[in-house]
Design a protein around this motif. Structure first.
Motif, PDB file in Angstrom:
ATOM      1  N   UNK A  23       0.869  -1.175   0.000  1.00  0.00           N
ATOM      2  CA  UNK A  23       0.000   0.000   0.000  1.00  0.00           C
ATOM      3  C   UNK A  23       0.906   1.225   0.000  1.00  0.00           C
ATOM      4  N   UNK A  24       0.704   2.123  -0.976  1.00  0.00           N
ATOM      5  CA  UNK A  24       1.510   3.332  -1.095  1.00  0.00           C
ATOM      6  C   UNK A  24       0.589   4.524  -0.877  1.00  0.00           C
ATOM      7  N   UNK A  25       0.954   5.365   0.066  1.00  0.00           N
ATOM      8  CA  UNK A  25       0.153   6.543   0.395  1.00  0.00           C
ATOM      9  C   UNK A  25       0.935   7.777  -0.017  1.00  0.00           C
ATOM     10  N   UNK A  26       0.356   8.556  -0.931  1.00  0.00           N
ATOM     11  CA  UNK A  26       1.018   9.716  -1.505  1.00  0.00           C
ATOM     12  C   UNK A  26       0.349  11.006  -1.055  1.00  0.00           C
ATOM     13  N   UNK A  27       1.113  11.885  -0.429  1.00  0.00           N
ATOM     14  CA  UNK A  27       0.622  13.223  -0.122  1.00  0.00           C
ATOM     15  C   UNK A  27      -0.599  13.261   0.759  1.00  0.00           C
ATOM     16  N   UNK A  49       5.239  15.251   2.706  1.00  0.00           N
ATOM     17  CA  UNK A  49       6.132  16.289   3.210  1.00  0.00           C
ATOM     18  C   UNK A  49       6.175  16.324   4.735  1.00  0.00           C
ATOM     19  N   UNK A  50       5.073  15.980   5.372  1.00  0.00           N
ATOM     20  CA  UNK A  50       4.967  16.102   6.819  1.00  0.00           C
ATOM     21  C   UNK A  50       4.847  14.746   7.496  1.00  0.00           C
ATOM     22  N   UNK A  51       4.975  14.764   8.796  1.00  0.00           N
ATOM     23  CA  UNK A  51       4.785  13.597   9.640  1.00  0.00           C
ATOM     24  C   UNK A  51       3.352  13.099   9.486  1.00  0.00           C
ATOM     25  N   UNK A  52       3.153  11.791   9.608  1.00  0.00           N
ATOM     26  CA  UNK A  52       1.809  11.222   9.660  1.00  0.00           C
ATOM     27  C   UNK A  52       1.736  10.297  10.873  1.00  0.00           C
ATOM     28  N   UNK A 102       8.540   1.962   4.616  1.00  0.00           N
ATOM     29  CA  UNK A 102       9.338   2.986   3.970  1.00  0.00           C
ATOM     30  C   UNK A 102       8.624   4.317   4.131  1.00  0.00           C
ATOM     31  N   UNK A 103       9.342   5.333   4.611  1.00  0.00           N
ATOM     32  CA  UNK A 103       8.782   6.689   4.716  1.00  0.00           C
ATOM     33  C   UNK A 103       9.735   7.627   4.005  1.00  0.00           C
ATOM     34  N   UNK A 104       9.213   8.342   3.025  1.00  0.00           N
ATOM     35  CA  UNK A 104      10.002   9.327   2.295  1.00  0.00           C
ATOM     36  C   UNK A 104       9.398  10.694   2.557  1.00  0.00           C
TER      37      UNK A 104
END
Length: 146
Positions: A37-41, A69-72, A80-82
């Motif tokens: 699962x990829x979560x974008x923006x 861009x920010x913490x979640x 993986x966190x970019x």
């Protein structure tokens, strides 16, 4: 809102809003089958109500990647966190994979087509609605280490 008397329905889940039942059923089924699962923006705060997305007990191999861009609240759970801009990260990924995305064509966009068919005002085609894709492969760039 309505267009030609028909209610408009978007595909965005706003903060505090729940998914429509049919969308929720499909999301649950797709989530159970997914290996990644990829979560974008996304702040991922809206998805707190949908715990099945994060459930690894049914699919222990399921991985999570977050690009934001920010913490979640799910950063620690992610495999993986970019921290970065989605457009930049995806452009680097596509270049590393040597993949050229197809150019956007508003005539092939089902949402834009439905809006035009309904005669909704404000649906303006792009200046070059269906540009020809570039035949040149992107220059290879190494994907940055995160």
């Amino acid at each position: 809102k309505a267009c030609k008397g028909e209610p408009l329905r978007d595909t965005i889940v706003y903060f505090g809003e729940k998914l429509h039942d049919d969308d929720l059923d499909r999301a649950r089924a797709e989530s159970e089958r997914a290996d990644l699962a990829v979560f974008l923006g996304s702040s991922l705060k809206v998805l707190q109500h949908y715990k099945f997305i994060w459930d690894k007990s049914r699919n222990r191999a399921k991985k999570f990647a977050i690009i934001n861009l920010q913490w979640t609240p799910k950063d620690k759970m992610a495999d993986l966190k970019i921290n970065g801009r989605c457009d930049t990260v995806l452009a680097l990924l596509l270049a590393a994979l040597k993949v050229t995305p197809e150019a956007y064509c508003d005539r092939a966009d089902p949402i834009a087509a439905a809006a035009r068919k309904a005669g909704c005002k404000g649906t303006v085609p792009m200046p070059d609605p269906c540009p020809q894709p570039s035949r040149k492969p992107p220059k290879s760039r190494a994907f940055p280490t995160v």
